[in-house]
Write a protein that holds these residues in place. Structure first.
Motif, PDB file in Angstrom:
ATOM      1  N   THR A   8       0.852  -1.183   0.000  1.00 35.88           N
ATOM      2  CA  THR A   8       0.000   0.000   0.000  1.00 35.88           C
ATOM      3  C   THR A   8       0.891   1.237   0.000  1.00 35.88           C
ATOM      4  N   PRO A   9       0.394   2.384  -0.479  1.00 38.49           N
ATOM      5  CA  PRO A   9       1.187   3.610  -0.422  1.00 38.49           C
ATOM      6  C   PRO A   9       1.637   3.959   0.992  1.00 38.49           C
ATOM      7  N   SER A  10       0.801   3.656   1.988  1.00 34.11           N
ATOM      8  CA  SER A  10       1.177   3.955   3.366  1.00 34.11           C
ATOM      9  C   SER A  10       2.342   3.091   3.835  1.00 34.11           C
ATOM     10  N   GLU A  11       2.422   1.866   3.327  1.00 35.39           N
ATOM     11  CA  GLU A  11       3.556   1.008   3.677  1.00 35.39           C
ATOM     12  C   GLU A  11       4.846   1.571   3.090  1.00 35.39           C
ATOM     13  N   VAL A  12       4.777   2.040   1.850  1.00 42.71           N
ATOM     14  CA  VAL A  12       5.957   2.643   1.222  1.00 42.71           C
ATOM     15  C   VAL A  12       6.365   3.894   1.979  1.00 42.71           C
ATOM     16  N   ALA A  13       5.377   4.695   2.379  1.00 43.45           N
ATOM     17  CA  ALA A  13       5.647   5.963   3.064  1.00 43.45           C
ATOM     18  C   ALA A  13       6.365   5.767   4.397  1.00 43.45           C
ATOM     19  N   ALA A  14       6.223   4.589   4.997  1.00 43.55           N
ATOM     20  CA  ALA A  14       6.861   4.326   6.287  1.00 43.55           C
ATOM     21  C   ALA A  14       8.374   4.165   6.161  1.00 43.55           C
ATOM     22  N   VAL A  29       7.586  -1.042  -6.507  1.00 43.41           N
ATOM     23  CA  VAL A  29       8.189  -0.540  -5.277  1.00 43.41           C
ATOM     24  C   VAL A  29       9.643  -1.001  -5.206  1.00 43.41           C
ATOM     25  N   TYR A  30      10.520  -0.062  -4.866  1.00 45.60           N
ATOM     26  CA  TYR A  30      11.951  -0.352  -4.832  1.00 45.60           C
ATOM     27  C   TYR A  30      12.551   0.048  -3.480  1.00 45.60           C
ATOM     28  N   ASP A  31      13.477  -0.768  -3.014  1.00 43.56           N
ATOM     29  CA  ASP A  31      14.224  -0.489  -1.787  1.00 43.56           C
ATOM     30  C   ASP A  31      15.599   0.036  -2.189  1.00 43.56           C
ATOM     31  N   LEU A  32      15.783   1.337  -2.045  1.00 41.05           N
ATOM     32  CA  LEU A  32      17.049   1.966  -2.445  1.00 41.05           C
ATOM     33  C   LEU A  32      17.995   2.163  -1.263  1.00 41.05           C
ATOM     34  N   SER A  52      12.197   9.768  -0.565  1.00 40.08           N
ATOM     35  CA  SER A  52      12.001   8.461   0.077  1.00 40.08           C
ATOM     36  C   SER A  52      10.591   8.368   0.658  1.00 40.08           C
ATOM     37  N   GLY A  53       9.986   7.211   0.454  1.00 40.64           N
ATOM     38  CA  GLY A  53       8.628   6.990   0.925  1.00 40.64           C
ATOM     39  C   GLY A  53       7.554   7.530  -0.003  1.00 40.64           C
ATOM     40  N   LYS A  54       7.972   8.085  -1.147  1.00 40.67           N
ATOM     41  CA  LYS A  54       7.017   8.717  -2.059  1.00 40.67           C
ATOM     42  C   LYS A  54       7.006   8.036  -3.426  1.00 40.67           C
TER      43      LYS A  54
END
Length: 215
Positions: A8-14, A29-32, A52-54
């Motif tokens: 979810t977008p909220s998970e990425v935002a965390a 979704v990418y983990d940088l 980050s998170g966006k």
């Protein structure tokens, strides 16, 4: 191939700090975090950390899946479009001998950073444990199966697999999505009727099977 994981977008935002930096673009979704660690202290990392998170899909051309470009008004050359300033792996606007270009694949094309897919639509559901009468509201991805949703619920109940999941008395197929199980998304209807969707969240009831799973 491992199963696709949706976020979810909220998970990425965390994940919004250099040591834990996630971003999304073009539906993925990418983990940088490894990139941030590699270029720690580099000024070219600033636009990435700030994002980050966006979601940064507006940086990219949906057709080419590459960075958008623009024509430099001074040189007439075509360069990547970087609205927040030049960042890691983007070449300088003028030839320079101090810019190493032997890094291989630029980070935005490197699948090693890929962790999953950004959900196109999220939903909130009520999960009611009929044994303990505890109730939780959980945000889930519309693309997820009930088994995926079960995993999201595990922090609230580590023995969730020991329950039969039902919707208005009907057993749910754990290999199907909410919609495939007949749990329709009525959020747009509630919006048009100016009704509070949160007051009418679909209730999923859990019935204990008396075969306690190991935590």
């Amino acid at each position: 191939m491992p199963p696709t994981r949706y976020f979810t977008p909220s998970e990425v935002a965390a994940h919004n700090v250099p040591s834990d930096c996630w971003i999304s673009y073009l539906g993925k979704v990418y983990d940088l975090s490894p990139l941030c660690d590699q270029f720690s202290g580099d000024i070219l990392l600033k636009p990435i950390v700030a994002s980050s998170g966006k979601d940064i899909s507006h940086w990219f051309n949906e057709e080419t899946k590459d960075l958008k470009t623009h024509v430099d008004i001074i040189t007439g050359c075509i360069f990547p479009y970087t609205p927040m300033g030049r960042f890691v792996h983007v070449p300088p606007s003028c030839p320079r001998s101090d810019w190493p270009n032997n890094f291989g694949i630029p980070w935005w094309k490197d699948e090693k950073y890929l962790v999953g897919v950004l959900s196109k639509k999220t939903r909130h559901i009520r999960i009611i444990n009929t044994l303990t009468l505890q109730e939780q509201t959980v945000e889930v991805c519309a693309e997820e199966t009930m088994n995926d949703i079960l995993k999201r619920y595990l922090p609230y109940n580590s023995h969730a697999s020991s329950y039969t999941w039902k919707y208005f008395g009907n057993n749910l197929d754990m290999n199907k999505t909410l919609l495939e199980n007949g749990i329709n998304d009525e959020s747009e209807d509630f919006f048009e009727l100016r009704m509070d969707e949160d007051e009418f969240l679909p209730p999923i009831s859990l019935y204990f099977n008396d075969d306690l799973t190991e935590s």
